[in-house]
Design a protein around this motif. Structure first.
Motif, short mmCIF file in Angstrom:
data_model
loop_
_atom_site.label_atom_id
_atom_site.label_comp_id
_atom_site.label_asym_id
_atom_site.label_seq_id
_atom_site.Cartn_x
_atom_site.Cartn_y
_atom_site.Cartn_z
N UNK A 174 18.62 36.44 14.52
CA UNK A 174 19.58 37.47 14.89
C UNK A 174 18.86 38.81 15.03
N UNK A 175 19.11 39.51 16.10
CA UNK A 175 18.50 40.82 16.33
C UNK A 175 19.55 41.90 16.11
N UNK A 176 19.31 42.78 15.16
CA UNK A 176 20.23 43.87 14.87
C UNK A 176 19.44 45.13 14.61
N UNK A 202 24.41 54.85 16.51
CA UNK A 202 25.13 53.60 16.69
C UNK A 202 24.30 52.40 16.25
N UNK A 203 25.01 51.30 15.96
CA UNK A 203 24.36 50.04 15.65
C UNK A 203 24.33 49.16 16.90
N UNK A 204 23.38 48.23 16.92
CA UNK A 204 23.19 47.37 18.08
C UNK A 204 22.94 45.94 17.63
N UNK A 205 23.41 44.99 18.41
CA UNK A 205 23.01 43.58 18.28
C UNK A 205 22.67 43.10 19.69
N UNK A 206 21.79 42.11 19.78
CA UNK A 206 21.34 41.69 21.11
C UNK A 206 20.95 40.23 21.12
N UNK A 209 34.10 46.34 13.39
CA UNK A 209 34.28 45.00 12.86
C UNK A 209 32.95 44.30 12.94
N UNK A 210 32.83 43.16 12.30
CA UNK A 210 31.55 42.47 12.28
C UNK A 210 31.12 42.20 13.71
N UNK A 211 29.94 42.71 14.09
CA UNK A 211 29.47 42.59 15.47
C UNK A 211 29.16 41.14 15.79
N UNK A 212 29.41 40.75 17.04
CA UNK A 212 29.07 39.41 17.48
C UNK A 212 27.56 39.32 17.62
N UNK A 213 26.94 38.61 16.70
CA UNK A 213 25.49 38.49 16.71
C UNK A 213 25.13 37.22 17.46
N UNK A 214 24.29 37.36 18.44
CA UNK A 214 23.98 36.26 19.34
C UNK A 214 22.77 35.49 18.85
#
Length: 280
Positions: A73-75, A81-85, A6-11
């Motif tokens: 936004x950092x993605x 795998x995909x990452x957000x931070x 699902x759409x990742x929670x982007x901080x």
């Protein structure tokens, strides 16, 4: 579908004193350019070249990328795998915290690379830019080497589909598809597209403009595959049906049809993961 993303929670990120674009250094590959202290890293697609952790340098697998966009936004893609931070950019310091990743089953070598990369991308890093090369270094000397990624050519590139889009929902293509069933497409100068939709090979007309591609009806083989591959195939062909908007950012192609069906694909790279001696 084996794995749903699902759409990742982007901080939200704070980006201070930065701007988009390349550094001013005249050094290209191999270094030698001017290293800037106020490093412009936002809005630039970076291809991950390698990670050095514990004295061992491991070359990145194809598709490993990282970007901090202009909205803060950092993605990125770790290789599988995909990452957000949560990241804070302040001059030549980038502080990365609370990384969130998908949990796909990956090749063992890729998994080891991802784990090493996440260990380094944790805490405060010093950023050094030399020409189109960026190095992020942790206090203990571990580091990540990246290169500014030029846009891949729309035509002639083998685009490997990694994500299926449906409105605001993004679903990762299963990592355990049978050999030869990984979906991809290649657009040609003669106005055609061909590839594999997840089970069958296909070919269709494809008229590319500045912002849209109009796909004709697809023709191809008609073999039956296991349901995960058939589900991928249906989604891929739905994205390649009629007119679709497209963007190419670095090595990523995104296609979105009017009904919200779409896909994201990365430019195939000829290299793979391997472990090298430190500095090798």
């Amino acid at each position: 579908m084996a794995v749903s993303v699902s759409v990742l929670a982007l901080l939200t990120l704070a980006a201070c004193g930065t701007e988009s674009g390349s550094g001013d250094g005249d050094g290209g590959e191999g270094g030698g350019g001017t290293v800037r202290s106020d490093v412009p890293v936002t809005g630039v697609p970076w291809s991950v070249d390698s990670v050095t952790a514990g004295g061992t340098t491991t070359e990145a697998p194809p598709g490993a990328r990282l970007e901090i966009d202009a909205k803060g936004r950092a993605t990125g893609d770790l290789g599988c795998n995909r990452v957000s931070a949560d990241a804070r950019v302040d001059g030549d310091r980038i502080t990365v915290k609370r990384a969130v990743t998908t949990e796909m089953a990956c090749d063992q070598n890729v998994q080891k690379f991802e784990q090493a990369l996440l260990r380094v991308l944790n805490g405060e890093l010093t950023a050094e830019l030399s020409g189109r090369k960026l190095t992020l270094t942790a206090p203990d000397g571990d580091r990540v080497a990246l290169s500014e990624e030029p846009p891949a050519a729309l035509l002639g590139t083998r685009w490997e589909v990694g994500t299926l889009l449906d409105g605001k929902k993004a679903t990762a293509v299963p990592a355990d598809l049978p050999a030869g069933s990984v979906p991809y497409l290649t657009l040609s100068k003669d106005g055609t597209v061909q590839g594999n939709s997840g089970c069958n090979t296909f070919r269709a007309t494809a008229e590319a403009g500045d912002k849209t591609i109009t796909f004709g009806p697809a023709a191809g083989t008609r073999k039956l595959c296991a349901e995960p591959a058939m589900e991928v195939e249906r989604a891929v062909l739905a994205a390649l049906d009629g007119r679709a908007a497209y963007t190419v950012e670095g090595g990523t192609l995104t296609l979105t049809a009017a009904d919200g069906q779409g896909l994201a694909a990365t430019a195939a790279a000829p290299r793979g993961p391997r472990t090298l001696p430190d500095g090798g």
